[in-house]
Every structure is written in C-alpha cells, then in structure tokens.
Motif scaffolding. Structure first.
Motif, PDB file in Angstrom:
ATOM      1  N   ASP A  83     -74.586 -35.828 107.917  1.00  0.00           N
ATOM      2  CA  ASP A  83     -74.790 -37.166 107.361  1.00  0.00           C
ATOM      3  C   ASP A  83     -74.052 -37.309 106.028  1.00  0.00           C
ATOM      4  O   ASP A  83     -73.410 -38.339 105.758  1.00  0.00           O
ATOM      5  CB  ASP A  83     -76.281 -37.430 107.158  1.00  0.00           C
ATOM      6  N   LEU A  84     -74.136 -36.274 105.192  1.00  0.00           N
ATOM      7  CA  LEU A  84     -73.467 -36.311 103.898  1.00  0.00           C
ATOM      8  C   LEU A  84     -71.959 -36.404 104.072  1.00  0.00           C
ATOM      9  O   LEU A  84     -71.271 -37.104 103.317  1.00  0.00           O
ATOM     10  CB  LEU A  84     -73.844 -35.067 103.092  1.00  0.00           C
ATOM     11  N   ILE A  91     -66.247 -33.278 101.254  1.00  0.00           N
ATOM     12  CA  ILE A  91     -66.929 -31.985 101.267  1.00  0.00           C
ATOM     13  C   ILE A  91     -66.350 -31.051 102.330  1.00  0.00           C
ATOM     14  O   ILE A  91     -66.626 -29.852 102.330  1.00  0.00           O
ATOM     15  CB  ILE A  91     -68.450 -32.123 101.481  1.00  0.00           C
ATOM     16  N   GLY A  92     -65.564 -31.584 103.255  1.00  0.00           N
ATOM     17  CA  GLY A  92     -64.907 -30.748 104.246  1.00  0.00           C
ATOM     18  C   GLY A  92     -65.834 -30.155 105.281  1.00  0.00           C
ATOM     19  O   GLY A  92     -65.565 -29.073 105.810  1.00  0.00           O
ATOM     20  N   PHE A  93     -66.904 -30.853 105.621  1.00  0.00           N
ATOM     21  CA  PHE A  93     -67.820 -30.334 106.631  1.00  0.00           C
ATOM     22  C   PHE A  93     -67.164 -30.370 108.011  1.00  0.00           C
ATOM     23  O   PHE A  93     -66.503 -31.332 108.372  1.00  0.00           O
ATOM     24  CB  PHE A  93     -69.108 -31.160 106.666  1.00  0.00           C
ATOM     25  N   GLY A 154     -71.937 -24.335 111.129  1.00  0.00           N
ATOM     26  CA  GLY A 154     -70.896 -25.184 110.570  1.00  0.00           C
ATOM     27  C   GLY A 154     -70.396 -24.618 109.262  1.00  0.00           C
ATOM     28  O   GLY A 154     -70.760 -23.504 108.855  1.00  0.00           O
ATOM     29  N   ALA A 155     -69.559 -25.372 108.584  1.00  0.00           N
ATOM     30  CA  ALA A 155     -68.990 -24.927 107.312  1.00  0.00           C
ATOM     31  C   ALA A 155     -68.657 -26.133 106.453  1.00  0.00           C
ATOM     32  O   ALA A 155     -68.362 -27.222 106.959  1.00  0.00           O
ATOM     33  CB  ALA A 155     -67.739 -24.083 107.540  1.00  0.00           C
ATOM     34  N   VAL A 156     -68.711 -25.918 105.142  1.00  0.00           N
ATOM     35  CA  VAL A 156     -68.241 -26.889 104.160  1.00  0.00           C
ATOM     36  C   VAL A 156     -67.283 -26.165 103.218  1.00  0.00           C
ATOM     37  O   VAL A 156     -67.252 -24.930 103.170  1.00  0.00           O
ATOM     38  CB  VAL A 156     -69.396 -27.531 103.360  1.00  0.00           C
ATOM     39  N   GLU A 157     -66.522 -26.932 102.472  1.00  0.00           N
ATOM     40  CA  GLU A 157     -65.609 -26.334 101.486  1.00  0.00           C
ATOM     41  C   GLU A 157     -66.355 -26.174 100.170  1.00  0.00           C
ATOM     42  O   GLU A 157     -66.430 -27.102  99.355  1.00  0.00           O
ATOM     43  CB  GLU A 157     -64.368 -27.205 101.324  1.00  0.00           C
ATOM     44  N   SER A 158     -66.908 -24.983  99.955  1.00  0.00           N
ATOM     45  CA  SER A 158     -67.846 -24.794  98.853  1.00  0.00           C
ATOM     46  C   SER A 158     -67.224 -25.041  97.480  1.00  0.00           C
ATOM     47  O   SER A 158     -67.923 -25.460  96.558  1.00  0.00           O
ATOM     48  CB  SER A 158     -68.445 -23.383  98.911  1.00  0.00           C
ATOM     49  N   ARG A 159     -65.931 -24.807  97.322  1.00  0.00           N
ATOM     50  CA  ARG A 159     -65.330 -24.951  95.987  1.00  0.00           C
ATOM     51  C   ARG A 159     -64.961 -26.397  95.643  1.00  0.00           C
ATOM     52  O   ARG A 159     -64.650 -26.679  94.484  1.00  0.00           O
ATOM     53  CB  ARG A 159     -64.096 -24.049  95.868  1.00  0.00           C
ATOM     54  N   ALA A 164     -66.937 -33.429  94.796  1.00  0.00           N
ATOM     55  CA  ALA A 164     -66.838 -34.610  95.672  1.00  0.00           C
ATOM     56  C   ALA A 164     -68.175 -35.338  95.742  1.00  0.00           C
ATOM     57  O   ALA A 164     -68.231 -36.581  95.707  1.00  0.00           O
ATOM     58  CB  ALA A 164     -66.382 -34.193  97.060  1.00  0.00           C
ATOM     59  N   ILE A 165     -69.271 -34.586  95.843  1.00  0.00           N
ATOM     60  CA  ILE A 165     -70.600 -35.218  95.874  1.00  0.00           C
ATOM     61  C   ILE A 165     -70.871 -35.942  94.563  1.00  0.00           C
ATOM     62  O   ILE A 165     -71.381 -37.073  94.548  1.00  0.00           O
ATOM     63  CB  ILE A 165     -71.680 -34.163  96.158  1.00  0.00           C
ATOM     64  N   ARG A 166     -70.528 -35.324  93.443  1.00  0.00           N
ATOM     65  CA  ARG A 166     -70.778 -35.964  92.138  1.00  0.00           C
ATOM     66  C   ARG A 166     -69.996 -37.263  91.998  1.00  0.00           C
ATOM     67  O   ARG A 166     -70.515 -38.252  91.465  1.00  0.00           O
ATOM     68  CB  ARG A 166     -70.437 -34.998  91.006  1.00  0.00           C
ATOM     69  N   ARG A 167     -68.751 -37.274  92.450  1.00  0.00           N
ATOM     70  CA  ARG A 167     -67.970 -38.517  92.372  1.00  0.00           C
ATOM     71  C   ARG A 167     -68.648 -39.611  93.191  1.00  0.00           C
ATOM     72  O   ARG A 167     -68.687 -40.789  92.773  1.00  0.00           O
ATOM     73  CB  ARG A 167     -66.541 -38.274  92.860  1.00  0.00           C
TER      74      ARG A 167
END
Length: 390
Positions: A83-84, A91-93, A154-159, A164-167
């Motif tokens: 959803d995010l 976030i690259g999910f 799954g995976a997200v781009e942790s770095r 991206a979330i803050r923006r």
C-alpha cells in the motif's frame, strides 16, 4: 512501567501533536501511521540520516521464516508495504518472493515438512525441483537439490526508502523532520510533554514515541530504565552489478536453522545429521542475498551476541558467503564494493514482536524488533497506533 500490545479503544478524532524520536524504520513507520490518521508529527533524528540497522540490512520483507505468532503481523506488514509503495513509489518495493536453496536430503526434508503444514498456502510455499527453480529464477545455474519458493516475501530499497517516505509526509503540511537533532530531555507537564534538543530548542507535544533502535543508553535508559533487550551485530557486503536479473531473493539451508518457522522434528534431524560448516557455525551464519535496483547484490549475514562487539570485520564469513553464493549462481560473483557491520536490538522475550513501554503519561518507548524491523515496521506502527487509540 506498563508494556502492552493490544488495542485499547476506538481511534481518536481530535488531532494530536506527536513527537517521534528516532529516524529509523520504526520511527518513520510510526510517523507515516500518525499522519495517515490525521495527526501532526515532528520527527527527530540525531544523525543527518538514519545510519543504523535500518539502512545496514537487506531491505527484505521476510514472511517465510516467521514463527506462528509473527505470521499475521508479517503478512499485514507486507500488505502495508505494498500500500505504501502505491503512495510512495520511491521506496522500491517489489513482491519478488524468495528461494531457499537446499543442498542435502535433510534440508529437503525440512522443506517437505513446511509445505505439508496447514499454513503453507498462507506463507506462499511451494517446493520446486531444480528445473522449476530455474524457471522462476534463471540466474540460479549452480548446484542444489531443490528450492523452497515463497511468493509472500518482498523487498524494499532500505537506503532510499526513508527519505522517500519523509518527502511524501512533508506534502501533508503536518510533518516536520529535524535532522542532526538529539533530544536531551523529555518531561511531562500539566499541558502535555515538553522536549528539549541539543540546540536548546523546546517543543510541546501531546504524545512522544521514542524509537531508539540499538541506542539503548542515553535518553531511552533515562526514560525507561534497562530495557529487556539485547543487541545483535551482523556483517554484510555489497557487490557491483551482477549483469543479469536475480528475480527472487535467495537463502541457503542454514536459514532453516535460524528462522523459527522451521522448528520441528525434521529440523532436529537436520541438526543431528548435518553440522554447519565450521565458519558458519562459529559466526552463526546463514546466506541471504537480494539484488538491489542498481543491479548489485546485498549478501549476508552473521550474528554476534556477546558485547563488547569488535569494531572491525572478520574476513572468514565473507569468504564463506562468497563460496555459497557462487555455488548457487554457478558463476563468480561481481567484485565486492562495500563491506559493513550493523547492530540492532532484539527483545529477550521471543513471544514479543517488539517491546513497548510507557514510562510516564504521554511517553512511549518502542524498541527491539530484532532483525524484523523492515519486515514488521509498518504493522508494528499500526499496532502502536491502535493501542494508543490514535
């Protein structure tokens, strides 16, 4: 001190001023949940960016190995990450799944036990022969007897995920992020909670949520005392681009020994018949490997529990991980371009997903998800918000 993890009532209709201390995945997930529920959030991070376990990890949303009591939260968190990603594509999910590659009959027997369990479909498990493994992930041209495929991982781009979330949160007009700001004092007052940072700025809030990561001294200890957590150190590495697609994350059979979902008589038989390779046993190792969006591979990991931790990294685990990964890929790895160590905090009580403590009215400390921070972060934030009636 109070600790709990269940909802206490309906969501609040009056917006609150919420201060979140800590810029890692737990703090940022709590910020996102609070903003979605209509509150105003100010978040503090003592570094320019989160630099702890939040970014020193695989970015894996790892459902497959979760224990029974963790599974619902892991599945919910994966849904929340998806959803995010629709709100924040940066976030690259990706719902790429995973493949645990099995090299012995005893490891295959553990996988056979897993796919026969009632929750196998919920976990997205299927046991594949080598040809079927390569149909899913053609980059796996090496040697193995079978693969335990999990479509739920799954995976997200942790770095890059947290910036991206803050923006995205800043666009709400109800979110402020203070970098390089260390909170020195948190105290209740007649009007709520008062905070003071190391720039001598003060802020009033209705609610403070402290997400200290592995920094269990300082403010966290001042507020909540000695937390029932331990710290865990791990080593990892990053390669140059692979030059082809690794379509799933991969793990080796040592991960069966590490993740609690696989416990049972088949695993007991594996442990009895097949000791770990000495380097893997000494460093409590498993292979996990995921391809980043830039094409390189993040590979790990080790587990060290006895403090004080070494400040340097050992080369033997990296050699072991390289050999195992190359054996599965059937080719040499690209050059290793980065090596690092990280530290996370973990609940001493294995029945808890995270430790929540309320040392004073309006102040909560949330810490200790262990190596599950990226996997469970959104679901843990949702649980906290429900528990506090936000």
């Amino acid at each position: 001190m109070h600790s709990a993890a269940r909802a206490t009532g309906p969501h609040r209709t009056t917006p609150l001023r919420i201060a979140i201390i800590g810029g890692g995945i737990l703090g940022t997930a709590h910020a996102d949940e609070a903003i979605r529920r209509g509150h105003t959030v100010v978040q503090f991070e003592r570094e320019p960016e989160a630099r702890g376990a939040t970014v020193r990890n695989f970015g894996l949303v790892w459902v497959s190995g979760r224990a029974d009591h963790e599974l619902d939260a892991a599945l919910r968190s994966r849904q929340l990450w998806a959803d995010l990603s629709r709100r924040v594509p940066g976030i690259g999910f990706r719902a790429a799944g995973s493949m645990t590659l099995l090299r012995s009959p005893e490891e295959v027997a553990v996988a056979e036990d897993m796919v026969a369990r009632p929750d196998a479909d919920a976990r997205g498990f299927a046991l594949l022969d080598p040809d079927a493994v390569r149909a899913v992930n053609p980059a796996l041209r090496g040697k193995f007897l079978a693969g335990l495929h999990c479509t739920r991982d799954g995976a997200v781009e942790s770095r890059v995920a947290l910036p991206a979330i803050r923006r995205h949160l800043e666009a709400s007009g109800r979110y402020t992020f203070h970098a390089c700001a260390e909170i020195r004092e948190v105290a209740t007052t007649g009007l709520g909670v008062r905070l003071r940072d190391d720039h001598d700025r003060t802020l009033g809030a209705d609610l403070v949520i402290v997400c200290p990561g592995a920094a269990l001294g300082g403010l966290a200890r001042d507020l909540a005392g000695e937390l029932p957590l331990r710290r865990v150190r791990l080593q990892m590495m990053q390669t140059a681009p692979l030059g082809e697609v690794l379509s799933t994350a991969i793990a080796d059979g040592d991960s069966l020994r590490y993740y609690p979902a696989f416990a049972g008589t088949a695993l007991d038989a594996l442990r009895a018949a097949q000791p770990q390779e000495p380097t893997a046993a000494e460093h409590r190792m498993q292979l996990l490997c995921v391809q980043r969006l830039h094409g390189g591979l993040t590979i790990g990991d080790t587990h060290e529990y006895d403090e004080p931790f070494d400040f340097d990294v050992d080369e033997a685990p990296y050699r072991h991980l390289t050999e195992v990964a190359q054996g599965f890929l059937g080719r040499d790895l690209p050059p290793v371009v980065k090596r690092w160590a990280g530290v996370y905090s973990q609940c001493l009580d294995p029945a808890l997903l995270v430790h929540r403590a309320r040392p004073a009215e309006g102040i909560w400390v949330v810490a200790g998800p262990g190596g599950r921070g990226m996997t469970l972060g959104p679901a843990l934030a949702e649980q906290t918000a429900d528990q506090l009636g936000l």
